[in-house]
Design a protein around this motif. Sequence first.
Motif, PDB file in Angstrom:
ATOM      1  N   ALA A  44     -10.104 -23.997  -9.304  1.00  0.00           N
ATOM      2  CA  ALA A  44     -10.420 -24.227 -10.716  1.00  0.00           C
ATOM      3  C   ALA A  44     -11.889 -23.915 -10.932  1.00  0.00           C
ATOM      4  O   ALA A  44     -12.619 -23.566  -9.996  1.00  0.00           O
ATOM      5  CB  ALA A  44     -10.109 -25.670 -11.092  1.00  0.00           C
ATOM      6  N   GLY A  45     -12.317 -24.044 -12.178  1.00  0.00           N
ATOM      7  CA  GLY A  45     -13.730 -23.872 -12.458  1.00  0.00           C
ATOM      8  C   GLY A  45     -14.541 -24.969 -11.789  1.00  0.00           C
ATOM      9  O   GLY A  45     -14.141 -26.138 -11.793  1.00  0.00           O
ATOM     10  N   LYS A  46     -15.662 -24.597 -11.206  1.00  0.00           N
ATOM     11  CA  LYS A  46     -16.467 -25.556 -10.472  1.00  0.00           C
ATOM     12  C   LYS A  46     -17.226 -26.481 -11.420  1.00  0.00           C
ATOM     13  O   LYS A  46     -17.719 -26.063 -12.465  1.00  0.00           O
ATOM     14  CB  LYS A  46     -17.445 -24.837  -9.538  1.00  0.00           C
ATOM     15  CG  LYS A  46     -16.758 -24.198  -8.335  1.00  0.00           C
ATOM     16  CD  LYS A  46     -16.044 -25.251  -7.498  1.00  0.00           C
ATOM     17  CE  LYS A  46     -15.336 -24.687  -6.304  1.00  0.00           C
ATOM     18  NZ  LYS A  46     -14.626 -25.720  -5.535  1.00  0.00           N
ATOM     19  N   GLU A  47     -17.297 -27.744 -11.018  1.00  0.00           N
ATOM     20  CA  GLU A  47     -18.015 -28.758 -11.781  1.00  0.00           C
ATOM     21  C   GLU A  47     -19.100 -29.372 -10.900  1.00  0.00           C
ATOM     22  O   GLU A  47     -19.144 -29.145  -9.687  1.00  0.00           O
ATOM     23  CB  GLU A  47     -17.037 -29.842 -12.255  1.00  0.00           C
ATOM     24  CG  GLU A  47     -15.910 -29.300 -13.128  1.00  0.00           C
ATOM     25  CD  GLU A  47     -14.897 -30.376 -13.491  1.00  0.00           C
ATOM     26  OE1 GLU A  47     -15.256 -31.574 -13.464  1.00  0.00           O
ATOM     27  OE2 GLU A  47     -13.743 -30.013 -13.789  1.00  0.00           O
ATOM     28  N   SER A  48     -19.951 -30.161 -11.483  1.00  0.00           N
ATOM     29  CA  SER A  48     -21.064 -30.777 -10.760  1.00  0.00           C
ATOM     30  C   SER A  48     -20.561 -32.001 -10.000  1.00  0.00           C
ATOM     31  O   SER A  48     -20.765 -33.150 -10.410  1.00  0.00           O
ATOM     32  CB  SER A  48     -22.193 -31.152 -11.728  1.00  0.00           C
ATOM     33  OG  SER A  48     -22.701 -30.005 -12.353  1.00  0.00           O
ATOM     34  N   ILE A  49     -19.903 -31.729  -8.872  1.00  0.00           N
ATOM     35  CA  ILE A  49     -19.294 -32.788  -8.059  1.00  0.00           C
ATOM     36  C   ILE A  49     -19.666 -32.581  -6.599  1.00  0.00           C
ATOM     37  O   ILE A  49     -19.533 -31.475  -6.063  1.00  0.00           O
ATOM     38  CB  ILE A  49     -17.755 -32.787  -8.192  1.00  0.00           C
ATOM     39  CG1 ILE A  49     -17.330 -33.108  -9.628  1.00  0.00           C
ATOM     40  CG2 ILE A  49     -17.116 -33.768  -7.215  1.00  0.00           C
ATOM     41  CD1 ILE A  49     -15.839 -32.935  -9.861  1.00  0.00           C
ATOM     42  N   VAL A  50     -20.133 -33.645  -5.957  1.00  0.00           N
ATOM     43  CA  VAL A  50     -20.264 -33.700  -4.498  1.00  0.00           C
ATOM     44  C   VAL A  50     -19.116 -34.555  -3.995  1.00  0.00           C
ATOM     45  O   VAL A  50     -18.977 -35.713  -4.406  1.00  0.00           O
ATOM     46  CB  VAL A  50     -21.606 -34.317  -4.066  1.00  0.00           C
ATOM     47  CG1 VAL A  50     -21.684 -34.395  -2.534  1.00  0.00           C
ATOM     48  CG2 VAL A  50     -22.777 -33.515  -4.620  1.00  0.00           C
ATOM     49  N   VAL A  51     -18.271 -33.998  -3.126  1.00  0.00           N
ATOM     50  CA  VAL A  51     -17.049 -34.685  -2.716  1.00  0.00           C
ATOM     51  C   VAL A  51     -17.110 -35.095  -1.249  1.00  0.00           C
ATOM     52  O   VAL A  51     -17.674 -34.381  -0.404  1.00  0.00           O
ATOM     53  CB  VAL A  51     -15.801 -33.802  -2.975  1.00  0.00           C
ATOM     54  CG1 VAL A  51     -15.789 -32.573  -2.080  1.00  0.00           C
ATOM     55  CG2 VAL A  51     -14.517 -34.602  -2.814  1.00  0.00           C
ATOM     56  N   PHE A  52     -16.549 -36.257  -0.973  1.00  0.00           N
ATOM     57  CA  PHE A  52     -16.355 -36.754   0.392  1.00  0.00           C
ATOM     58  C   PHE A  52     -14.854 -36.728   0.628  1.00  0.00           C
ATOM     59  O   PHE A  52     -14.113 -37.567   0.102  1.00  0.00           O
ATOM     60  CB  PHE A  52     -16.904 -38.185   0.490  1.00  0.00           C
ATOM     61  CG  PHE A  52     -16.798 -38.811   1.855  1.00  0.00           C
ATOM     62  CD1 PHE A  52     -17.756 -38.557   2.814  1.00  0.00           C
ATOM     63  CD2 PHE A  52     -15.757 -39.672   2.167  1.00  0.00           C
ATOM     64  CE1 PHE A  52     -17.686 -39.149   4.077  1.00  0.00           C
ATOM     65  CE2 PHE A  52     -15.673 -40.269   3.411  1.00  0.00           C
ATOM     66  CZ  PHE A  52     -16.635 -40.014   4.373  1.00  0.00           C
ATOM     67  N   PRO A  53     -14.334 -35.763   1.411  1.00  0.00           N
ATOM     68  CA  PRO A  53     -12.890 -35.546   1.481  1.00  0.00           C
ATOM     69  C   PRO A  53     -12.170 -36.336   2.568  1.00  0.00           C
ATOM     70  O   PRO A  53     -10.980 -36.133   2.777  1.00  0.00           O
ATOM     71  CB  PRO A  53     -12.809 -34.046   1.784  1.00  0.00           C
ATOM     72  CG  PRO A  53     -13.999 -33.806   2.663  1.00  0.00           C
ATOM     73  CD  PRO A  53     -15.083 -34.716   2.132  1.00  0.00           C
TER      74      PRO A  53
END
Length: 243
Positions: free
Chosen positions: A98-107
């Motif tokens: 998808a379009g990238k958003e301002s998110i830092v993810v811990f998966p």
Amino acid sequence: WYPGIESLRYISTQGGRRPKIVGILHAGTYDSNDFTYRSGMRPWGHSLEAAWFNIYDLIFVATQYHKSLILRSHQLPDTKIQVTGLPFYPAELQQFRAGKESIVVFPHRLDAEKQPEEFLALREQFPDIGYQWIRSYDVCQTKADYYRLLGRATVSVSLSLQETFGIAMLETVALGCLPLVPNRLSYPELYPPTFRYSTLSELLCKIRLFCQNANSFLPQARELGLRQAAYLGSSIERMLELL
């Protein structure tokens, strides 16, 4: 860890036929940061693993790091453990891009060896960059939710103390994230220096750099994803050649 495999060897011994038994290993009590070790299973689990290793004709592991862990704990012929990678097919995930958003993810799972609380502490260091910091287990109810989150995220972070392969971070790369992984465990075998950190200060610098200049690093991340897909997509073929 597959209790019961010894029954197959017992039956084959009685029946006169001896099928080849191959183990594909993920973790065990030979890793002091693994759940089996931390939960107190080592006193009996170590001997059980030794029996299984004797039963297996061949053992496949994803990384050299994993092989080294086993050989430091158990007396086995070096050739009995083969590093093949594990199958991973990122093309199956592309529907979730998808379009990238301002998110830092811990998966990762919210288990101690993944250091989820430390991720929250990291967030407090960046009140000014305008990114959401999300632990996937806090917000995702299904695997599809998880993949959609990775598809939207821009940066993914691992703080792991235990990792023999690292499927979660591979999934983030497949879905277009800029990964940051510690320069330890299995990660140096799968990630170039650009995406690794050795100290907390280096991690803090790279998080800020990636968040503020994401577009500059996306071509390197795409190339990394292609290399990972090419190597891991042929894991089954490498296993078959060794049988």
